[in-house]
Scaffold this motif. Sequence first.
Motif, PDB file in Angstrom:
ATOM      1  N   LEU A  18       0.831  -1.204   0.000  1.00 43.29           N
ATOM      2  CA  LEU A  18       0.000   0.000   0.000  1.00 43.29           C
ATOM      3  C   LEU A  18       0.864   1.252   0.000  1.00 43.29           C
ATOM      4  N   TYR A  21     -15.442  -2.882  -6.676  1.00 47.42           N
ATOM      5  CA  TYR A  21     -14.700  -3.832  -5.852  1.00 47.42           C
ATOM      6  C   TYR A  21     -15.356  -5.194  -5.796  1.00 47.42           C
ATOM      7  N   GLU A  63     -12.326  11.995   3.323  1.00 45.44           N
ATOM      8  CA  GLU A  63     -11.142  11.808   2.490  1.00 45.44           C
ATOM      9  C   GLU A  63     -11.339  12.416   1.098  1.00 45.44           C
ATOM     10  N   SER A 103     -15.793   7.341   3.848  1.00 44.91           N
ATOM     11  CA  SER A 103     -14.801   7.900   2.923  1.00 44.91           C
ATOM     12  C   SER A 103     -15.116   9.343   2.538  1.00 44.91           C
ATOM     13  N   SER A 122     -10.823  -4.306  -3.535  1.00 47.32           N
ATOM     14  CA  SER A 122     -11.433  -3.663  -2.371  1.00 47.32           C
ATOM     15  C   SER A 122     -11.841  -2.243  -2.724  1.00 47.32           C
ATOM     16  N   ARG A 123     -12.707  -1.677  -1.888  1.00 51.09           N
ATOM     17  CA  ARG A 123     -13.085  -0.269  -2.039  1.00 51.09           C
ATOM     18  C   ARG A 123     -11.863   0.632  -1.995  1.00 51.09           C
ATOM     19  N   GLU A 124     -10.958   0.306  -1.060  1.00 49.69           N
ATOM     20  CA  GLU A 124      -9.769   1.133  -0.894  1.00 49.69           C
ATOM     21  C   GLU A 124      -8.963   1.156  -2.185  1.00 49.69           C
TER      22      GLU A 124
END
Lengths: 322, 568
Positions: free
Chosen positions: A150, B58, B278, B275, B252-254
């Motif tokens: 990451l 995702y 952000e 989120s 994933s969403r991230e």
Amino acid sequence: MLPYMIRRLALAVPLLLAVSLVSFVIMQSVPGGPLAIYRNNPNVRAEDLARLEEKLGLNRPLPVQYGIWLRNFVTGDWGQSLASGRPVTEMIGERLLNTFYLMGTAFLLTLLLAIPIGVLSAMKQYSLFDYLATLFSFLGFSVPIFWLGLMAIIVFAVELGWFPAGGMRTIGLPFSLTDRLRYLVLPVSLMAFHSAGQYSRYVRSSMLEVIQQDYITTARAKGLAERIVVLRHALRNALIPLITVVALDLPALFSGTLLVETVFAWPGMGRLFWRSALRFDYPVLMGIIIVTALLVILFNLLADVLYALVDPRVRLVAKGAF
Amino acid sequence: MGRKDVLLTMLVAVLFVVSACAAPAQPGAAPEAAEAGEAGGGAMEAQPASAPLIVAMYQEPESLNPYLSVQTVTNVVATAVLEGLLSIGPDGEFIPVLATEVPSVANGGLSEDGLTVTYRLREGVLWADGKPFTSADVKFTWEAIMDDRNAVVSRAGYDQIESIETPDDYTVVVKFRELYAPALTLFEYILPAHGFDGDKDMTGAAFNRTPFGTGPFVVKEWTSGESIVLEANPNAWRPPKVDRLIFRITPSREASVLLLKSGEAEVVWDLIEASIPELQDNPDIALWSTPSSRVEYLGLNLAQRGDPADPDQPHPILGDIRVRQAISLAIDRNVLVDELLYGMSTVATSAIGMGWAADPTIAVAPTDPDQARALLEEAGWMDTDGDGIREKDGQRLSLEITTTSGNKLRELSEQVIQQQLAEVGIELVINNVPSSTLFGSWASGGVLQRGNFDIAMDTWGPDIDPDGFVSILFHSSAIPSEAGGGWNFFRLRDPEIDAAIEEARSTLDIETRKKAYAKLARLVNESYAYIPLYNRLLLHGFKGDVTGWTPNPWEELTWDVAQWEHRP
């Protein structure tokens, strides 16, 4: 050696059977099941669930389900995914290639880094290089790869924009090697960083052991050039233990690595397995487990055979312990 | 000296390999990505005329045949390809798509008894392969759904159809066996009759992976685990503004959000409220957001908790409606919306808060801690030992709240509510469990099914037709049991509620139905078994230079995908 191999391969059959049976039982005993995701959907009524159960054969007794699976499997029919209805062989096949492509590259780079580093570390034991290599290997080994992944994405993809944040290629472009390589850089360097350290430790210690042997002293006393001593005499023998380690790691070339695939959005086997597990997609899970088990058996055999080939002290006989 | 040469050679070789990977990539990559706002990465260079629009999601569809899968992601992609007879607009009203008008009694589309629905179809619409769209396709869709060879997930409604007649190419007459109130929500996607080799067996059909329809796009290629590439449908009657649409499947969403930030994706499907901070301040990103019909609510167990609970045994604390009402009065929902949802959503008024069935006159439940205290005292709950928590007959007023673990928004909501209840003397103990445990089946010991909880926090909401939702959640026949039942895990048994649900589904007349649902919503609120908190947000992210999208709480993100384009 041939009878030995035949014997080992014959023993693989009951082993695979046992693996499939145990996996099947464990899978079926996990609460939930493939229809669980529909249970709180008002549009999927009890009659729909009953119809699907019948259609997918989930209402049959478990021994019957296993028997049907086994009979079909032996005849080459690995079944269809309960979720997508696609043939399991097709689903596994397309992922195998992707996984091999990622893992193979990473593996190659790992060895290309680990062997020279290990050799150098051993030859210059307790030098600055040795300390740095040690630090490097422990860092690589101990920093979690998902975190590092990451961080690498945030730095190199989001901030600097040098490499893509994930995926395997630029979608929609015709095949291009440079494009593929761009997508490989981040995951492959991370995996190499992760495992090269470990491998270089093996090389280093085995090299240190070999270098103190009498025949090395003899070779040096004969006046052989140091590089001949190191490369031809020492390294060859020092790599023998590495063969076992490497061969046992090889199944991962095909079974993939969930963490790296997840962080870098790589469409590999690890993610297929994970997704199928969450979805209770029994036929796909069985297929992947059998493939993986088969690979483990084959590469174990390969390790033993290679060992015998490079080390004349080892002889494989059919009576050998299994 | 010799050995150094060898080792140096080896090192150089290693460096060469490393640089072989990196070197060719950097010069090409850096300038491209630096202009990440341009979108599309390398694809821009190859085909400058047709920058594809990239949507990151995702989850991966299991199938693109919307009848073989009930996943939302299946519909997100299918909506770009297939069209239905009707769809639903942002305000909750039906809009004709492949039909020319919404059937009603006035225009002759609905028979007086509600058993016959007649659709007039749009003329001149072509399938992507050039064949004309006709009434035979609608009939085929129904027949394929009902064909036993197909693992269709839900036949709800379709199995109430007795026959479909096609008097001409542009008229479809659907006859129902008995009244089916959500009739107009059927036929959300029409399949091409010639798309399955002339057969009704859809099992393993190529169409399921590369469908074509009458919609703006056609699926070109689906690479499992990676992407689904769509191209503009050359025969679309509503042609799209971009040539290609790509769905990128991420783990994933991230990961999706990272792609949006790095410029490798321009749309992110399905964000969560967490989120917002952000992305909200990022000038390059616009949030597609709308409150939805899905309501975050507290479900109170009216039966004494047990494993399983006996619905005939009232809960020792929550069995008293005064305690339940006090809980509702003690909660200040505005704190949740303002603090946890950044003011982007709205406080929920009832189980049916949006759409034609919602009653806009239902007000937000009041917050009044004093009245809550009075009610608790009236019910006999006093703080006798001075620890701030009330007791009665030696029992503490202590309840357990449970929800799915690992959900930040819910955990914070629980803490806020815990504090608010403490102020009126109710102790709330938080004990969250994995969603598989909370929603598990009766057989697997699911907490809600078995009734092994005091208060549960959950999200659920009606479709545009609330019948399925209210029947499975509030009807007394839906109280879970070993034999089945539904999701009335409150163990709420109210003949008036049952009657309202049944009345609402007894007619197609919209006014009668509206009244019945309004009554139902009020009765459910007054039971205080279901305490609505706030409307969940539907949230997606767009790059600032993508325009043409409109939030619609009733349809998938892609409902207006034909309008999407890169700002010139």
